[in-house]
Write an enzyme that holds these catalytic residues in place. Structure first.
Site, PDB file in Angstrom:
ATOM      1  N   GLY A  56       0.836  -1.039  -0.146  1.00  0.00           N
ATOM      2  CA  GLY A  56      -0.087   0.011  -0.053  1.00  0.00           C
ATOM      3  C   GLY A  56       1.026   1.168  -0.048  1.00  0.00           C
ATOM      4  O   GLY A  56       1.911   1.242   0.078  1.00  0.00           O
ATOM      5  N   CYS A  83       5.404  -6.080   1.772  1.00  0.00           N
ATOM      6  CA  CYS A  83       5.647  -4.643   1.556  1.00  0.00           C
ATOM      7  C   CYS A  83       5.024  -3.972   2.707  1.00  0.00           C
ATOM      8  O   CYS A  83       5.288  -3.985   3.846  1.00  0.00           O
ATOM      9  CB  CYS A  83       5.432  -3.962   0.163  1.00  0.00           C
ATOM     10  N   TYR A  84       3.981  -3.161   2.543  1.00  0.00           N
ATOM     11  CA  TYR A  84       3.208  -2.232   3.741  1.00  0.00           C
ATOM     12  C   TYR A  84       2.824  -3.602   4.483  1.00  0.00           C
ATOM     13  O   TYR A  84       2.681  -3.065   5.682  1.00  0.00           O
ATOM     14  CB  TYR A  84       2.104  -1.617   3.000  1.00  0.00           C
ATOM     15  N   HIS A 170       7.984  -7.404  -3.962  1.00  0.00           N
ATOM     16  CA  HIS A 170       6.737  -7.965  -4.448  1.00  0.00           C
ATOM     17  C   HIS A 170       6.825  -9.272  -5.168  1.00  0.00           C
ATOM     18  O   HIS A 170       6.997  -9.073  -6.288  1.00  0.00           O
ATOM     19  CB  HIS A 170       6.013  -6.693  -5.308  1.00  0.00           C
ATOM     20  N   GLU A 172       4.492 -10.961  -6.141  1.00  0.00           N
ATOM     21  CA  GLU A 172       3.380 -10.907  -7.318  1.00  0.00           C
ATOM     22  C   GLU A 172       3.825 -10.636  -8.620  1.00  0.00           C
ATOM     23  O   GLU A 172       3.067 -10.770  -9.522  1.00  0.00           O
ATOM     24  CB  GLU A 172       1.960 -10.305  -6.689  1.00  0.00           C
ATOM     25  N   ASP A 228     -15.241 -10.213 -23.704  1.00  0.00           N
ATOM     26  CA  ASP A 228     -15.613 -10.048 -22.331  1.00  0.00           C
ATOM     27  C   ASP A 228     -17.067 -10.217 -22.103  1.00  0.00           C
ATOM     28  O   ASP A 228     -17.848 -11.092 -21.348  1.00  0.00           O
ATOM     29  CB  ASP A 228     -15.379  -8.760 -21.613  1.00  0.00           C
ATOM     30  N   LYS A 369      -7.905 -10.463 -18.786  1.00  0.00           N
ATOM     31  CA  LYS A 369      -8.565 -11.005 -20.275  1.00  0.00           C
ATOM     32  C   LYS A 369      -8.390 -12.477 -20.165  1.00  0.00           C
ATOM     33  O   LYS A 369      -9.426 -13.332 -20.679  1.00  0.00           O
ATOM     34  CB  LYS A 369      -7.740 -10.286 -21.135  1.00  0.00           C
TER      35      LYS A 369
END
Ligand code: XMP
Length: 513
Positions: A56, A83-84, A170, A172, A228, A369
């Site tokens: 964050g 992180c945060y 991070h 991710e 979509d 997507k």
């Protein structure tokens, strides 16, 4: 199938929070995101196997720093702070966070100091992605440092006993080479998840949630011709059958024969009835002379809603408007509490008017997507359709730059047809994430058959991407470019110059407006 295992991610405002969810799902475990101040009751209902605290933009010392309302360190499941999230762990458990520490952005090398389940099958030195202001200078009591980097002596910590882990980097993001493995270690080895979550589980879960959300209400689903909204219609049909009403608005901003193709697909492949509405006069009339990109988007959003509301009345008491909004649309359209700024108003998010008589139903808001494509295949949407390039809701209006006219739209349509035809003929369609032509409001001098010409410029755009959030320009072979340019200038009256775009995203966006 009932989903029994899941990982809960608490969102503290990072622009990467959704990517954590996506990476957990890629590892085959269901993940959902909730705001940082989730209630105890909701937490117990979700009953997760593990908890991830996202990054964050705040400092834990700031007055308005987001703090969880539940006691996240005594919830009885393993916790990973990113992180945060790591700084929260330190702040709450008597460690020390230095807000004057060196900020660190970009690539860094993590050196693993202690073998741990979190680092199973990860090399001792690995590239990770950093994006932080504050840093940990003292681990919390009872915690060990298990990894460091050049600038962060405390880059990863653990309390084996309490099953609490924290990392400064991070895992991710794509640039953390072993990040996916680290998350996999957390969810599989540390949290003990065993299930294999996939598109079919997603569908079962989404069907249940949609039924709960709409009850016996009617739902309107507008089909743009994109992947979509088509997958969405198939999902809603499975969930609520006859309560669903589909329509397609031919806005006059579609590619050649696009509306016919949509109607044929629905009539041939699905047993779903669909109304075709001719909206060309409304859209083209309202857009006449408008050149500001955001104004165009707002006019288009409002025009769609005006037409939808008339259609809703026709079907009587339709309470919901379904939209195939994806996560990248949300993050780029809406300024959240995180660092993400509004880039442009995607019509199915920020471009909608504030006052609407229907509630929005957006089951794909958290998906990317490629995840929607997987859901589509599972629902039986034909492969050729699922693999189609994305097409934006505002259609060709945002590809005729500056003021719009029917004449310019017709010129663009022809150029775009030729461009895509040559891409297909060269066998490149599936290597490209999205390709389209743009008509620039720039006229220049040329010479054709001894005659002076003074015509428009056409720009050709093709990109590679994973999710539309970042993109690189596609390295189109010269001989294919030559053919495209030749054909466009020979066959399209109104264009005498063709250029190819070599700007990635960022700094450009994929569309030009
Ligand atoms: P940008 O231009 O923002 O585009 O880099 C990212 C992806 O989103 C598509 N796009 C839209 N899709 N409504 C949509 O449904 C919109 O208003 C919209 N604007 C952009 C774009 O085509 C690309 O795939």
């Amino acid at each position: 199938m009932q989903i029994n295992e899941n990982i809960l991610i608490l969102d503290f405002g990072s622009q990467y929070t959704q990517i954590i969810a996506r990476k957990v799902r890629e590892n085959g475990v269901f993940a959902e995101i909730k705001p940082f101040d989730i209630s105890e009751e909701e937490f117990r209902t979700i009953n997760p196997n593990g908890l991830i605290l996202s990054g964050g933009p705040s400092s834990v010392y700031a007055d308005d720093a987001p703090k969880p309302t539940i006691d996240v360190f005594n919830v009885g499941v393993p916790v990973l702070g990113i992180c945060y999230g790591l700084q929260l762990i330190a702040y709450n458990l008597d460690g020390k966070v230095d807000s004057a520490a060196h900020r660190e952005y970009g690539r860094a090398e993590l050196i693993i100091d202690k073998n741990d389940d979190l680092f199973k099958d990860v090399p001792q030195n690995t590239n990770v992605w950093m994006s932080h202001g504050d840093a940990l200078v003292e681990p919390p009591k009872g915690f060990e440092v298990i990894g460091h980097s050049g600038n962060s002596p405390i880059c990863a910590v653990r309390s084996k006993e309490r099953q609490i882990y924290g990392v400064q980097f991070h895992p991710e993001v794509h640039h953390s080479d072993d990040g996916k493995q680290i998350l996999n270690n957390f969810i599989r080895t540390i949290c003990g998840c065993e299930e294999e979550w996939n598109a079919s589980h997603y569908i079962d879960n989404a069907v249940k949630e949609i039924r709960e959300q709409v009850g016996s209400d009617k739902v309107l689903c507008a089909l743009s011709g994109g992947v979509d909204s088509t997958v969405l219609a198939a999902l809603l049909h499975k969930a609520i059958g006859p309560q669903l009403h589909c329509l397609h608005v031919d806005s006059g901003l579609m590619r050649t024969d696009e509306s016919k193709m949509i109607m044929d697909l629905f009539n041939d492949s699905f047993d779903i009835s669909i109304d075709l509405i001719d909206g060309e006069d409304t859209f083209i009339g309202r857009l006449d002379g408008v050149s500001d990109p955001e104004k165009k988007r707002k006019i288009i959003g409002k025009s769609f809603i005006d037409i939808f509301e008339v259609a809703a009345k026709k079907h009587g008491n339709v309470k919901w408007l379904a939209q195939g909004t994806l996560y990248p649309d949300v993050i780029e359209s809406v300024s959240t509490r995180g660092p993400s700024a509004t880039i442009k108003s995607h019509h199915n998010v920020g471009g909608l008017p504030e006052k609407m008589n229907m509630k929005l139903l957006e089951p794909f808001r958290e998906l990317f997507k490629d995840e929607v494509r997987a859901v589509g295949r599972e629902l039986g949407v034909p492969d050729w359709f699922v693999a189609r390039h994305p097409f934006p809701g505002p259609g060709l209006a945002i590809r005729v730059l500056g003021g719009l006219s029917s004449e310019k739209l017709a010129i663009l349509r022809k150029a775009d047809d030729i461009y895509l035809d040559e891409i297909r003929k060269a066998g490149l369609y599936d290597d490209i994430w999205q390709a389209f032509a743009v008509l620039l409001p720039v006229k220049s001098v040329g010479v054709m058959g001894d005659e002076r010409t003074y015509e428009y410029t056409c720009a050709l755009r093709a990109v590679t991407s994973v999710d539309g959030m970042t993109a690189d320009w596609f390295h189109m072979p010269y001989e294919v470019l030559a053919k495209m340019s030749n054909r466009i200038i020979n066959e399209v009256r109104g264009i005498n110059r063709v250029v190819y775009v070599i700007t990635s995203k960022p700094p450009g966006t994929i569309e030009w407006e």
